[in-house]
Write a protein that holds these residues in place. Structure first.
Motif, PDB file in Angstrom:
ATOM      1  N   GLU A  18       4.240  43.974  99.930  1.00 54.23           N
ATOM      2  CA  GLU A  18       3.593  45.136  99.852  1.00 54.23           C
ATOM      3  C   GLU A  18       4.373  46.464  99.501  1.00 54.23           C
ATOM      4  OE1 GLU A  18      -0.388  47.327 101.539  1.00 54.23           O
ATOM      5  OE2 GLU A  18       0.604  45.923 102.868  1.00 54.23           O
ATOM      6  N   ALA A  19       5.446  46.551 100.358  1.00 53.43           N
ATOM      7  CA  ALA A  19       6.167  47.611 100.054  1.00 53.43           C
ATOM      8  C   ALA A  19       6.955  47.581  98.903  1.00 53.43           C
ATOM      9  CB  ALA A  19       6.991  47.711 101.388  1.00 53.43           C
ATOM     10  N   ILE A  20       7.742  46.240  98.559  1.00 53.87           N
ATOM     11  CA  ILE A  20       8.397  46.136  97.376  1.00 53.87           C
ATOM     12  C   ILE A  20       7.412  46.518  96.100  1.00 53.87           C
ATOM     13  CG2 ILE A  20       9.513  44.360  95.905  1.00 53.87           C
ATOM     14  CD1 ILE A  20      10.296  43.022  98.479  1.00 53.87           C
ATOM     15  N   ASP A  21       6.177  45.964  95.989  1.00 55.72           N
ATOM     16  CA  ASP A  21       5.165  46.272  95.126  1.00 55.72           C
ATOM     17  C   ASP A  21       4.983  47.628  94.976  1.00 55.72           C
ATOM     18  OD1 ASP A  21       3.486  44.929  93.206  1.00 55.72           O
ATOM     19  OD2 ASP A  21       1.830  46.049  94.200  1.00 55.72           O
ATOM     20  N   GLU A  22       4.732  48.530  95.866  1.00 56.89           N
ATOM     21  CA  GLU A  22       4.502  49.850  96.055  1.00 56.89           C
ATOM     22  C   GLU A  22       5.755  50.351  95.224  1.00 56.89           C
ATOM     23  OE1 GLU A  22       3.695  51.285  99.763  1.00 56.89           O
ATOM     24  OE2 GLU A  22       1.674  50.467  99.676  1.00 56.89           O
ATOM     25  N   GLU A  23       7.035  50.017  95.581  1.00 57.11           N
ATOM     26  CA  GLU A  23       8.209  50.591  94.926  1.00 57.11           C
ATOM     27  C   GLU A  23       8.499  50.369  93.690  1.00 57.11           C
ATOM     28  OE1 GLU A  23      10.592  52.638  96.722  1.00 57.11           O
ATOM     29  OE2 GLU A  23       9.431  53.132  98.047  1.00 57.11           O
ATOM     30  N   MET A  24       8.204  49.213  93.188  1.00 58.78           N
ATOM     31  CA  MET A  24       7.952  48.674  91.755  1.00 58.78           C
ATOM     32  C   MET A  24       7.133  49.622  91.074  1.00 58.78           C
ATOM     33  SD  MET A  24      10.157  45.860  91.468  1.00 58.78           S
ATOM     34  CE  MET A  24       9.403  44.685  90.409  1.00 58.78           C
ATOM     35  N   GLN A  25       6.099  49.882  91.471  1.00 57.14           N
ATOM     36  CA  GLN A  25       5.075  50.783  90.706  1.00 57.14           C
ATOM     37  C   GLN A  25       5.632  52.089  90.616  1.00 57.14           C
ATOM     38  OE1 GLN A  25       2.317  49.818  89.356  1.00 57.14           O
ATOM     39  NE2 GLN A  25       1.888  47.891  90.240  1.00 57.14           N
ATOM     40  N   ALA A  26       6.257  52.570  91.447  1.00 56.98           N
ATOM     41  CA  ALA A  26       6.851  53.863  91.241  1.00 56.98           C
ATOM     42  C   ALA A  26       8.314  53.850  90.523  1.00 56.98           C
ATOM     43  CB  ALA A  26       6.771  54.547  92.709  1.00 56.98           C
ATOM     44  N   ALA A  27       8.628  52.747  90.441  1.00 56.75           N
ATOM     45  CA  ALA A  27      10.161  52.819  89.749  1.00 56.75           C
ATOM     46  C   ALA A  27      10.273  53.385  88.484  1.00 56.75           C
ATOM     47  CB  ALA A  27      10.944  51.480  89.866  1.00 56.75           C
ATOM     48  N   PRO A  28      11.089  54.431  87.993  1.00 57.22           N
ATOM     49  CA  PRO A  28      11.393  54.735  86.631  1.00 57.22           C
ATOM     50  C   PRO A  28      11.501  53.551  85.787  1.00 57.22           C
ATOM     51  CG  PRO A  28      12.788  56.030  88.306  1.00 57.22           C
ATOM     52  CD  PRO A  28      12.177  54.755  88.823  1.00 57.22           C
ATOM     53  N   ASP A  29      11.191  53.843  84.429  1.00 55.60           N
ATOM     54  CA  ASP A  29      11.401  52.529  83.426  1.00 55.60           C
ATOM     55  C   ASP A  29      12.889  52.310  83.413  1.00 55.60           C
ATOM     56  OD1 ASP A  29       8.887  52.879  83.053  1.00 55.60           O
ATOM     57  OD2 ASP A  29       8.999  53.554  80.970  1.00 55.60           O
ATOM     58  N   THR A  30      13.925  53.294  83.340  1.00 56.96           N
ATOM     59  CA  THR A  30      15.261  53.100  83.367  1.00 56.96           C
ATOM     60  C   THR A  30      15.787  52.083  84.278  1.00 56.96           C
ATOM     61  OG1 THR A  30      15.620  55.154  84.651  1.00 56.96           O
ATOM     62  CG2 THR A  30      15.629  55.200  82.062  1.00 56.96           C
ATOM     63  N   ASP A  31      15.150  52.420  85.537  1.00 57.33           N
ATOM     64  CA  ASP A  31      15.564  51.118  86.702  1.00 57.33           C
ATOM     65  C   ASP A  31      14.999  49.964  86.538  1.00 57.33           C
ATOM     66  OD1 ASP A  31      16.727  53.451  87.800  1.00 57.33           O
ATOM     67  OD2 ASP A  31      15.167  53.909  89.553  1.00 57.33           O
ATOM     68  N   LEU A  32      13.841  49.838  85.923  1.00 56.89           N
ATOM     69  CA  LEU A  32      13.330  48.417  85.797  1.00 56.89           C
ATOM     70  C   LEU A  32      14.036  47.796  84.601  1.00 56.89           C
ATOM     71  CD1 LEU A  32       9.501  49.020  85.803  1.00 56.89           C
ATOM     72  CD2 LEU A  32      11.022  47.970  87.536  1.00 56.89           C
ATOM     73  N   ARG A  33      14.448  48.705  83.619  1.00 54.83           N
ATOM     74  CA  ARG A  33      15.278  47.687  82.539  1.00 54.83           C
ATOM     75  C   ARG A  33      16.747  47.528  82.933  1.00 54.83           C
ATOM     76  NH1 ARG A  33      12.991  52.170  79.455  1.00 54.83           N
ATOM     77  NH2 ARG A  33      11.660  51.284  77.543  1.00 54.83           N
ATOM     78  N   LEU A  34      17.170  48.042  83.951  1.00 56.08           N
ATOM     79  CA  LEU A  34      18.355  47.869  84.553  1.00 56.08           C
ATOM     80  C   LEU A  34      18.352  46.437  85.388  1.00 56.08           C
ATOM     81  CD1 LEU A  34      21.550  48.574  85.474  1.00 56.08           C
ATOM     82  CD2 LEU A  34      20.484  49.622  87.512  1.00 56.08           C
ATOM     83  N   GLU A  35      17.158  46.174  86.053  1.00 63.06           N
ATOM     84  CA  GLU A  35      17.030  45.085  86.792  1.00 63.06           C
ATOM     85  C   GLU A  35      16.800  43.872  85.666  1.00 63.06           C
ATOM     86  OE1 GLU A  35      13.879  44.630  89.661  1.00 63.06           O
ATOM     87  OE2 GLU A  35      15.316  44.244  91.000  1.00 63.06           O
ATOM     88  N   ASP A  36      16.024  44.136  84.499  1.00 61.21           N
ATOM     89  CA  ASP A  36      15.646  42.867  83.602  1.00 61.21           C
ATOM     90  C   ASP A  36      16.877  42.840  82.816  1.00 61.21           C
ATOM     91  OD1 ASP A  36      14.390  41.533  81.917  1.00 61.21           O
ATOM     92  OD2 ASP A  36      13.875  43.163  80.444  1.00 61.21           O
ATOM     93  N   GLY A  37      17.316  41.288  83.120  1.00 61.43           N
ATOM     94  CA  GLY A  37      18.628  40.663  82.537  1.00 61.43           C
ATOM     95  C   GLY A  37      18.376  39.494  82.173  1.00 61.43           C
TER      96      GLY A  37
END
Length: 351
Positions: free
Chosen positions: A282-301
């Motif tokens: 639940e905590a991870i999901d909340e942080e993922m929802q609030a994460a900036p697009d740039t951070d998500l792109r960094l993780e998407d490899g």
């Protein structure tokens, strides 16, 4: 309490392994049929006017060598993916292995939980520049495994919640599904690349032909037109077959990914407090929802199926040039709410 391998998942993994080996060979045979039988037959029929059934496609003289070479290439690809898949995952995520002096608390947690699961202590790696909380595990076997956590996970979780996420990754190690997932991604990657190349040729070759300077009435005209016709038919067949195998292998990869998460959740619940993993998700999901697009792109490899929690890929577009939307396929992970519900039920049954 030692963690036993998930038998239901082991059975499904064995079936999936058979498909992972069989599908690339089926794709190779299909491509062999296109290039070594369809192409010569079509070209000979066009140029000479001989009926198709009168043309002898490449047969006994050359097929044995071709099949041998095809088998060697496919085996080499599967072996290379098995051997180097974990390195690719670590490199693409930016993970760096850390020793006990650098991260003593993290190593102590991993060692303690690995001992509880009756596993050899894995290597530990951290993605220091990733603020999105997540984790994954890779390795060809429990003795060569690596548990990876992002700095965002270490900043977000501690105590029982962090233990529960690490236990989830150790359950993947116990089930030996990390290497399976990396090998399973070979065929989707290969077939998508082939389909994209065939699509590119089909789109751009007509423009090239418009500028071609040849006379259909001279002696070379029929041969040139035959080459053009065979080229277009071959490209179309290649696109259709590769797209078909891509869809099948990609669907299998995603279904397997979803089930492996349920299996790892059950393993983590057996090792640690199920409520702790539910709270961590639940905590991870909340942080993922609030994460900036740039951070998500960094993780998407390209390794999103390995993560403990899915990337919120609907928050950004990463496939503007995709031939087919991935949204028509199941997600790599089960819905987080459903996973939390199952863990909550398991906790209530225990306590």
């Amino acid at each position: 309490m030692a963690l036993s391998a998930d038998r239901r998942f082991t059975l499904r993994m064995a079936i999936a392994l058979g498909l992972i080996v069989a599908l690339p060979f089926a794709f190779g045979l299909a491509m062999h049929w296109v290039f070594f039988e369809v192409v010569p037959t079509l070209y000979a029929a066009w140029v000479s006017g001989v009926p198709t059934d009168g043309i002898q496609a490449p047969g006994a003289n050359g097929l044995g060598v071709s099949y041998f070479a095809l088998t060697g290439l496919l085996v080499a690809g599967l072996v290379a993916q098995f051997v180097f898949g974990d390195r690719f995952a670590l490199r693409s995520s930016g993970a760096r292995r850390v020793d006990r002096e650098d991260r003593p608390d993290l190593h102590a947690r991993v060692d303690r939980l690995a001992q509880r699961a009756d596993l050899p202590a894995p290597d530990v790696a951290v993605v220091p520049e990733d603020d999105v909380p997540n984790a994954f595990a890779v390795g060809r076997s429990p003795r060569s495994s690596t548990v990876v956590v992002t700095q965002g996970l270490l900043d977000t979780l501690d105590g029982d919640e962090l233990d529960a996420v690490i236990a989830h990754e150790l359950a993947h190690v116990k089930n030996r599904d990390g290497a399976l997932m990396t090998v399973a991604y070979l065929l989707p990657s290969l077939t998508y690349a082939v389909a994209a190349a065939a699509y590119f040729l089909l789109i751009h070759s007509p423009r090239t032909l418009l500028y071609a300077d040849f006379d259909v009435d001279d002696d070379a005209g029929p041969a040139i037109l035959g080459i053009v016709a065979v080229f277009l038919v071959t490209s179309l067949l290649t696109l259709l077959l590769s797209a078909l195998f891509w869809a099948a292998s990609y669907l299998m990869h995603r279904i397997l990914s979803r089930y492996r998460e349920y299996a790892a959740d059950r393993g983590a619940a057996a090792l640690t407090d199920p409520f702790a993993l539910a709270s961590a998700l639940e905590a991870i999901d909340e942080e993922m929802q609030a994460a900036p697009d740039t951070d998500l792109r960094l993780e998407d490899g390209g390794i999103e199926a390995l993560y403990v929690a899915p990337l919120e890929t609907e928050l950004f577009d990463r496939d503007d040039d995709a031939l087919l939307s991935r949204d028509i396929f199941p997600a790599t992970h089960p819905p987080t709410d459903e996973r939390i519900g199952r863990l909550t039920d398991a906790g209530e049954e225990r306590y």
